[in-house]
Design a protein around this motif. Structure first.
Motif, mmCIF file in Angstrom:
data_model
loop_
_atom_site.group_PDB
_atom_site.id
_atom_site.type_symbol
_atom_site.label_atom_id
_atom_site.label_comp_id
_atom_site.label_asym_id
_atom_site.label_seq_id
_atom_site.Cartn_x
_atom_site.Cartn_y
_atom_site.Cartn_z
ATOM 1 N N ARG A 95 8.480 -3.106 9.415
ATOM 2 C CA ARG A 95 9.365 -1.976 9.686
ATOM 3 C C ARG A 95 10.425 -1.856 8.585
ATOM 4 O O ARG A 95 11.133 -2.806 8.268
ATOM 5 N N GLY A 96 10.495 -0.662 8.015
ATOM 6 C CA GLY A 96 11.486 -0.403 6.980
ATOM 7 C C GLY A 96 11.071 -0.871 5.600
ATOM 8 O O GLY A 96 11.757 -0.574 4.617
ATOM 9 N N LEU B 168 0.836 -1.193 0.000
ATOM 10 C CA LEU B 168 0.000 0.000 0.000
ATOM 11 C C LEU B 168 0.870 1.242 0.000
ATOM 12 O O LEU B 168 2.073 1.173 0.273
ATOM 13 N N PRO B 169 0.270 2.402 -0.272
ATOM 14 C CA PRO B 169 1.022 3.654 -0.133
ATOM 15 C C PRO B 169 1.501 3.838 1.309
ATOM 16 O O PRO B 169 1.071 3.126 2.215
ATOM 17 N N THR B 170 2.348 4.796 1.510
ATOM 18 C CA THR B 170 2.839 5.084 2.853
ATOM 19 C C THR B 170 1.700 5.586 3.735
ATOM 20 O O THR B 170 0.611 5.924 3.257
ATOM 21 N N GLU B 171 1.978 5.647 5.023
ATOM 22 C CA GLU B 171 0.989 6.164 5.974
ATOM 23 C C GLU B 171 0.529 7.559 5.571
ATOM 24 O O GLU B 171 -0.667 7.855 5.572
ATOM 25 N N GLN B 172 1.486 8.423 5.214
ATOM 26 C CA GLN B 172 1.135 9.774 4.795
ATOM 27 C C GLN B 172 0.350 9.742 3.488
ATOM 28 O O GLN B 172 -0.625 10.490 3.314
ATOM 29 N N GLY B 173 0.755 8.871 2.566
ATOM 30 C CA GLY B 173 0.037 8.761 1.301
ATOM 31 C C GLY B 173 -1.396 8.294 1.499
ATOM 32 O O GLY B 173 -2.324 8.813 0.854
ATOM 33 N N ALA C 153 -7.817 11.972 5.572
ATOM 34 C CA ALA C 153 -7.787 11.885 7.026
ATOM 35 C C ALA C 153 -6.459 12.411 7.549
ATOM 36 O O ALA C 153 -5.506 12.600 6.790
ATOM 37 N N THR C 154 -6.402 12.661 8.860
ATOM 38 C CA THR C 154 -5.141 13.071 9.452
ATOM 39 C C THR C 154 -4.214 11.873 9.538
ATOM 40 O O THR C 154 -4.645 10.718 9.524
ATOM 41 N N ARG C 155 -2.932 12.151 9.656
ATOM 42 C CA ARG C 155 -1.965 11.067 9.732
ATOM 43 C C ARG C 155 -2.133 10.256 11.023
ATOM 44 O O ARG C 155 -2.000 9.031 11.009
ATOM 45 N N ASN C 156 -2.455 10.934 12.126
ATOM 46 C CA ASN C 156 -2.624 10.226 13.397
ATOM 47 C C ASN C 156 -3.800 9.250 13.347
ATOM 48 O O ASN C 156 -3.698 8.103 13.806
ATOM 49 N N VAL C 157 -4.926 9.696 12.786
ATOM 50 C CA VAL C 157 -6.104 8.827 12.696
ATOM 51 C C VAL C 157 -5.825 7.678 11.732
ATOM 52 O O VAL C 157 -6.215 6.527 11.981
ATOM 53 N N THR C 158 -5.136 7.978 10.641
ATOM 54 C CA THR C 158 -4.781 6.930 9.683
ATOM 55 C C THR C 158 -3.879 5.894 10.339
ATOM 56 O O THR C 158 -4.035 4.689 10.127
#
Length: 265
Positions: free
Chosen positions: A81-82, A47-52, A59-64
């Motif tokens: 991780r990584g 999947l895309p990154t958390e920010q993506g 949505a906000t990054r924290n909620v995501t």
């Protein structure tokens, strides 16, 4: 008076009830599962990154991040991780990619799963009544009694454990590895609905479920295959009605959901 079972339609101009409270991470988790299905992503796909994902879902990054944690906890995502975020492997032994698109908060998907459970577990009980060894009969009876004892003590955790042991014992006694595996897969998928949609709350009466377990155990013990199958079918049908009522009550409730308790099926 309206027709029993039908929901009254508000008259024109009547004030509509406010939408029930739902935590932001839960809504984003639903959106993320829908995104995976719409993109036709398969187990192992990245999947895309958390920010993506936050940008894609609005949505906000924290909620995501919280939504990703929940979906990882129930086995729908794998966070390495990584390396990134991946669609997790399907929960079934046959690893059908389509199970990766199961939507645990969609009523039609949940009802299809319960339909499947009714078919699988009723036949499992039928075979258990015909094939169970004395040791397996005792295991079924013991777990059924434990589930009722836990229900009468209002011990949710003990009931969840006994309930799992009961259904697993029936699956073992059927002497069919595919049936037993299917029962396990169904329970894992249902647990996703318990956590995401019902917040782990027990959907119905533990005591009623415990008594049904005992009746099924007695039918298996007596070797009455058809009675065991019919009782198991009725047991799953009770679960269906309880889940439908719980979801309906939640959708039209104006109060925030209660924090999760141990899920059971």
């Amino acid at each position: 008076m309206g027709v029993p079972g039908e929901r009254a339609v508000p008259s024109e101009g009547a004030e509509k009830p406010a939408a029930p409270y739902r935590p932001g991470y839960e809504l984003v988790a639903e959106q993320l599962l829908t995104y995976i299905a719409e993109q036709n992503m398969k187990p192992g796909d990245r999947l895309p990154t958390e920010q993506g994902l936050a940008q894609i879902l609005g949505a906000t990054r924290n909620v995501t991040r919280e939504a990703i944690k929940v979906l990882a906890a129930i086995g729908r995502l794998s966070v390495r991780r990584g390396a990134g975020i991946f669609v997790a492997a399907s929960p079934g032994a046959l690893n059908d990619d389509r199970l990766a698109h199961f939507q645990p908060t969609q009523m039609d998907h949940v009802m299809m799963l319960i339909d499947y459970r009714q078919l699988i577990e009723s036949d499992t009980a039928r075979k258990a009544a015909a094939l169970a060894t004395p040791l397996e009969v005792r295991a079924i009876a013991r777990s059924a009694r434990s589930s009722l004892d836990a229900a009468l003590s209002d011990d949710v955790q003990a009931f969840a454990l006994a309930d799992e042991q009961f259904h697993d014992a029936v699956g073992t006694a059927a002497h069919n590895l595919f049936l037993r595996s299917s029962v396990g897969t169904i329970r894992r998928l249902m647990s996703q609905t318990d956590i995401l949609l019902l917040h782990g709350d027990v959907p119905g009466s533990m005591e009623a479920a415990g008594k049904q377990h005992l009746a099924i155990a007695e039918a298996v013990s007596s070797g009455d295959a058809e009675e065991a199958a019919e009782l198991m079918q009725a047991h799953i049908d009770t679960t269906r009605h309880q889940v439908e009522r719980k979801i309906r009550d939640r959708l039209f409730s104006l109060t925030p959901p209660v924090p999760a308790r141990v899920p059971r099926r």
